[in-house]
Design an enzyme around this catalytic site. Structure first.
Site, PDB file in Angstrom:
ATOM      1  N   ARG A  73       0.869  -1.188   0.000  1.00 27.52           N
ATOM      2  CA  ARG A  73       0.000   0.000   0.000  1.00 27.52           C
ATOM      3  C   ARG A  73       0.896   1.226   0.000  1.00 27.52           C
ATOM      4  O   ARG A  73       1.916   1.255   0.684  1.00 27.52           O
ATOM      5  CB  ARG A  73      -0.916  -0.009   1.222  1.00 27.52           C
ATOM      6  CG  ARG A  73      -1.850  -1.222   1.230  1.00 27.52           C
ATOM      7  CD  ARG A  73      -2.912  -1.130   2.309  1.00 27.52           C
ATOM      8  NE  ARG A  73      -3.463  -2.434   2.631  1.00 27.52           N
ATOM      9  CZ  ARG A  73      -4.576  -2.962   2.098  1.00 27.52           C
ATOM     10  NH1 ARG A  73      -5.278  -2.277   1.230  1.00 27.52           N
ATOM     11  NH2 ARG A  73      -5.005  -4.148   2.455  1.00 27.52           N
ATOM     12  N   ASP A 128     -13.248 -10.065  -0.728  1.00 26.73           N
ATOM     13  CA  ASP A 128     -14.432  -9.505  -0.050  1.00 26.73           C
ATOM     14  C   ASP A 128     -15.665  -9.367  -0.947  1.00 26.73           C
ATOM     15  O   ASP A 128     -16.760  -9.142  -0.438  1.00 26.73           O
ATOM     16  CB  ASP A 128     -14.092  -8.126   0.533  1.00 26.73           C
ATOM     17  CG  ASP A 128     -12.983  -8.203   1.568  1.00 26.73           C
ATOM     18  OD1 ASP A 128     -12.969  -9.190   2.325  1.00 26.73           O
ATOM     19  OD2 ASP A 128     -12.135  -7.301   1.611  1.00 26.73           O
ATOM     20  N   ARG A 155     -18.851 -27.095  12.980  1.00 26.65           N
ATOM     21  CA  ARG A 155     -20.194 -27.657  13.229  1.00 26.65           C
ATOM     22  C   ARG A 155     -20.075 -29.068  13.826  1.00 26.65           C
ATOM     23  O   ARG A 155     -20.770 -29.400  14.780  1.00 26.65           O
ATOM     24  CB  ARG A 155     -20.999 -27.696  11.931  1.00 26.65           C
ATOM     25  CG  ARG A 155     -22.348 -28.373  12.075  1.00 26.65           C
ATOM     26  CD  ARG A 155     -23.103 -28.379  10.771  1.00 26.65           C
ATOM     27  NE  ARG A 155     -23.633 -27.069  10.441  1.00 26.65           N
ATOM     28  CZ  ARG A 155     -24.751 -26.554  10.981  1.00 26.65           C
ATOM     29  NH1 ARG A 155     -25.419 -27.233  11.881  1.00 26.65           N
ATOM     30  NH2 ARG A 155     -25.164 -25.365  10.631  1.00 26.65           N
ATOM     31  N   GLY A 171     -14.709  -9.473   5.012  1.00 32.89           N
ATOM     32  CA  GLY A 171     -15.723  -8.838   4.176  1.00 32.89           C
ATOM     33  C   GLY A 171     -15.533  -7.345   3.995  1.00 32.89           C
ATOM     34  O   GLY A 171     -16.087  -6.762   3.068  1.00 32.89           O
ATOM     35  N   LYS A 215     -29.229 -28.721  19.191  1.00 34.93           N
ATOM     36  CA  LYS A 215     -28.100 -29.160  20.030  1.00 34.93           C
ATOM     37  C   LYS A 215     -26.877 -28.253  19.854  1.00 34.93           C
ATOM     38  O   LYS A 215     -25.913 -28.343  20.592  1.00 34.93           O
ATOM     39  CB  LYS A 215     -27.706 -30.595  19.659  1.00 34.93           C
ATOM     40  CG  LYS A 215     -28.811 -31.611  19.875  1.00 34.93           C
ATOM     41  CD  LYS A 215     -28.813 -32.052  21.341  1.00 34.93           C
ATOM     42  CE  LYS A 215     -29.892 -33.069  21.644  1.00 34.93           C
ATOM     43  NZ  LYS A 215     -31.240 -32.495  21.618  1.00 34.93           N
ATOM     44  N   HIS A 250      -6.714 -14.306   8.396  1.00 38.23           N
ATOM     45  CA  HIS A 250      -6.058 -14.308   7.085  1.00 38.23           C
ATOM     46  C   HIS A 250      -6.011 -15.661   6.397  1.00 38.23           C
ATOM     47  O   HIS A 250      -5.638 -15.728   5.225  1.00 38.23           O
ATOM     48  CB  HIS A 250      -4.652 -13.717   7.201  1.00 38.23           C
ATOM     49  CG  HIS A 250      -4.682 -12.227   7.204  1.00 38.23           C
ATOM     50  ND1 HIS A 250      -4.754 -11.503   8.362  1.00 38.23           N
ATOM     51  CD2 HIS A 250      -4.711 -11.332   6.189  1.00 38.23           C
ATOM     52  CE1 HIS A 250      -4.812 -10.217   8.052  1.00 38.23           C
ATOM     53  NE2 HIS A 250      -4.788 -10.082   6.748  1.00 38.23           N
ATOM     54  N   ILE A 251      -6.395 -16.713   7.117  1.00 31.68           N
ATOM     55  CA  ILE A 251      -6.477 -18.027   6.460  1.00 31.68           C
ATOM     56  C   ILE A 251      -7.410 -17.932   5.248  1.00 31.68           C
ATOM     57  O   ILE A 251      -7.252 -18.623   4.247  1.00 31.68           O
ATOM     58  CB  ILE A 251      -6.955 -19.090   7.478  1.00 31.68           C
ATOM     59  CG1 ILE A 251      -6.632 -20.478   6.974  1.00 31.68           C
ATOM     60  CG2 ILE A 251      -8.427 -18.969   7.802  1.00 31.68           C
ATOM     61  CD1 ILE A 251      -6.833 -21.558   8.025  1.00 31.68           C
ATOM     62  N   ARG A 253      -7.563 -15.642   3.114  1.00 27.78           N
ATOM     63  CA  ARG A 253      -6.907 -15.054   1.930  1.00 27.78           C
ATOM     64  C   ARG A 253      -6.007 -16.045   1.215  1.00 27.78           C
ATOM     65  O   ARG A 253      -5.582 -15.796   0.090  1.00 27.78           O
ATOM     66  CB  ARG A 253      -6.027 -13.878   2.374  1.00 27.78           C
ATOM     67  CG  ARG A 253      -6.804 -12.648   2.691  1.00 27.78           C
ATOM     68  CD  ARG A 253      -6.176 -11.482   1.941  1.00 27.78           C
ATOM     69  NE  ARG A 253      -6.766 -10.251   2.356  1.00 27.78           N
ATOM     70  CZ  ARG A 253      -6.092  -9.243   2.883  1.00 27.78           C
ATOM     71  NH1 ARG A 253      -4.780  -9.337   3.056  1.00 27.78           N
ATOM     72  NH2 ARG A 253      -6.706  -8.144   3.213  1.00 27.78           N
TER      73      ARG A 253
HETATM   74  P1  ATP Z   1      -8.373  -3.968  -0.509  1.00 23.84           P
HETATM   75  O1  ATP Z   1      -9.819  -4.068  -0.906  1.00 23.84           O
HETATM   76  O2  ATP Z   1      -7.724  -5.272  -0.386  1.00 23.84           O
HETATM   77  O3  ATP Z   1      -8.135  -3.059   0.649  1.00 23.84           O
HETATM   78  P2  ATP Z   1      -7.596  -1.794  -2.189  1.00 23.84           P
HETATM   79  O4  ATP Z   1      -7.089  -1.712  -3.575  1.00 23.84           O
HETATM   80  O5  ATP Z   1      -8.907  -1.109  -1.922  1.00 23.84           O
HETATM   81  O6  ATP Z   1      -7.615  -3.306  -1.784  1.00 23.84           O
HETATM   82  P3  ATP Z   1      -6.177   0.290  -0.798  1.00 23.84           P
HETATM   83  O7  ATP Z   1      -5.122   0.228   0.248  1.00 23.84           O
HETATM   84  O8  ATP Z   1      -7.391   1.079  -0.525  1.00 23.84           O
HETATM   85  O9  ATP Z   1      -6.510  -1.220  -1.182  1.00 23.84           O
HETATM   86  O10 ATP Z   1      -5.538   0.896  -2.137  1.00 23.84           O
HETATM   87  C1  ATP Z   1      -4.356   0.313  -2.675  1.00 23.84           C
HETATM   88  C2  ATP Z   1      -3.442   1.417  -3.125  1.00 23.84           C
HETATM   89  O11 ATP Z   1      -4.084   2.175  -4.170  1.00 23.84           O
HETATM   90  C3  ATP Z   1      -3.111   2.470  -2.070  1.00 23.84           C
HETATM   91  O12 ATP Z   1      -2.075   2.063  -1.195  1.00 23.84           O
HETATM   92  C4  ATP Z   1      -2.680   3.635  -2.940  1.00 23.84           C
HETATM   93  O13 ATP Z   1      -1.355   3.436  -3.394  1.00 23.84           O
HETATM   94  C5  ATP Z   1      -3.635   3.528  -4.146  1.00 23.84           C
HETATM   95  N1  ATP Z   1      -4.777   4.445  -3.998  1.00 23.84           N
HETATM   96  C6  ATP Z   1      -5.831   4.331  -3.169  1.00 23.84           C
HETATM   97  N2  ATP Z   1      -6.685   5.357  -3.308  1.00 23.84           N
HETATM   98  C7  ATP Z   1      -6.160   6.160  -4.255  1.00 23.84           C
HETATM   99  C8  ATP Z   1      -6.570   7.409  -4.861  1.00 23.84           C
HETATM  100  N3  ATP Z   1      -7.697   8.026  -4.508  1.00 23.84           N
HETATM  101  N4  ATP Z   1      -5.771   7.940  -5.817  1.00 23.84           N
HETATM  102  C9  ATP Z   1      -4.623   7.323  -6.184  1.00 23.84           C
HETATM  103  N5  ATP Z   1      -4.195   6.160  -5.647  1.00 23.84           N
HETATM  104  C10 ATP Z   1      -4.936   5.580  -4.710  1.00 23.84           C
END
Ligand code: ATP
Length: 319
Positions: A73, A128, A155, A171, A215, A250-251, A253
């Site tokens: 990220r 998700d 279960r 989710g 049960k 995380h399992i 994923r």
């Molecule tokens: P997940 O659903 O698994 O969280 P995601 O793609 O939504 O995946 P984010 O962390 O929200 O995960 O976004 C991934 C990367 O996308 C961010 O770290 C950033 O680099 C880039 N990003 C997010 N929002 C923006 C935006 N508005 N403009 C430009 N880049 C963005």
């Protein structure tokens, strides 16, 4: 003229991302387009962590979970100066267009890049199923299979011990993993962003089920809706069931992608390249009624959440 494309995975990883990478690579190469794998999402894009991909770079990857490109990220990618650094880096390496795989944050990054002159196509890669406009995201089916396998095992044991298993599933504010697994596993109670959380109503329902001779009971809870440990403790105090909390974490994923995810990712990866070849940018790929389509990213990220009422009605009818 499209000569070289880049591809990256970003945000949380999901099973099937490698099948998409494979399809992008092989479809591009078949069209005479060079392919570059970008490591660790937008971070690698800005830093220049680029690896030329050949046909064999994606051999033996279709069955593997996670992402061979790595993910990261980079919140600063929203800033104009960091984004421009990325645009210039792509130019430096002669990359004309990009395919990104990730969630809605990743989509926004792709839209921003397209508006700065780099055509991008986004694929929905998240367990998700929280991306609008598509019936399914890459990884959802595999995660659902993992959840169902785990809940089925819970279960068996809860049945033998008059237990109530309170199971938290992922989710990210979307109840799909919970509702699909709830129906698949024959859960007794669902707690999701759609149902909301009313502790007293949950306890009352459990007491009612107990009086009916049940049960054991399974309660499936979407993450971030309530504290499953606190609920399980309350169940032990306020009902005849012994409450036990399980957070699957995380399992969900991990693991080898299901055949459905492999096929979905392969279809979407091929479609992404076809769109770029046709000169389209700023679109995301989706599946609707088993047809692979695309729409502008802007349209997708502003769509209201689609209604799942029929699923919840079905769940209620089957308890
Ligand atoms: P997940 O659903 O698994 O969280 P995601 O793609 O939504 O995946 P984010 O962390 O929200 O995960 O976004 C991934 C990367 O996308 C961010 O770290 C950033 O680099 C880039 N990003 C997010 N929002 C923006 C935006 N508005 N403009 C430009 N880049 C963005």
């Amino acid at each position: 003229m499209l000569r070289k494309i880049g591809m990256l995975t970003s945000g949380g990883d999901s099973p099937g991302m490698n099948a998409a990478i494979r399809a992008i690579t092989r479809t591009a190469l078949a069209n005479g387009i060079e392919v570059v794998g970008i490591r660790d999402g937008y971070k690698g894009l800005v830093e220049g962590w680029y690896v030329p991909f050949e046909r064999s770079s994606v051999s033996e990857t279709i069955a593997s979970g996670g992402t061979i490109l790595g993910s990261a990220r980079l919140p600063e990618f929203k800033n104009e100066d960091v984004l421009m650094k990325g645009v210039n880096r792509l130019k430096e390496y002669g990359i004309d267009a990009l395919v990104v795989i990730g969630g809605d944050g990743t989509y926004r990054g792709a839209d921003a890049l397209t508006k700065h002159g780099v055509n991008c196509i986004a694929l929905p890669g998240t367990i998700d199923n929280d991306i609008e406009g598509t019936d399914y995201t890459i990884g959802f089916d595999t995660a659902l299979n993992t959840v169902v396998e785990c809940v089925d095992k819970l279960r068996d044991t809860s049945n033998s011990h008059h237990r109530c298993s309170v199971v938290e599933v992922m989710g990210n504010h979307c109840g799909d993993l919970a509702i699909y697994s709830g129906i698949s596993c024959g859960a007794e109670i669902l707690i999701t962003p759609e149902t909301g959380y009313d502790e007293e109503a949950v306890l009352e329902k459990l007491r009612y089920l107990e009086n009916q001779g049940k049960k054991h009971a399974i309660v499936i809870v979407s993450e971030k809706v309530c504290d499953v440990k606190a609920l399980a403790d309350k169940v032990s105090v306020a009902t005849g069931f012994a409450g036990r909390a399980t957070i699957l974490g995380h399992i969900q994923r991990g693991g080898s992608p299901s055949p459905s995810d492999r096929v979905l990712a392969s279809r979407m990866g091929a479609k992404a390249v076809e769109l770029l070849v046709a000169g389209v940018g700023g679109h995301c790929v989706a599946i609707r009624n088993n047809e692979i389509i695309s729409m502008p990213i802007e349209e997708c990220v502003s769509m209201p959440r689609s209604n799942r009422k029929a699923f919840y009605r079905l769940f209620d009818r089957l308890v």
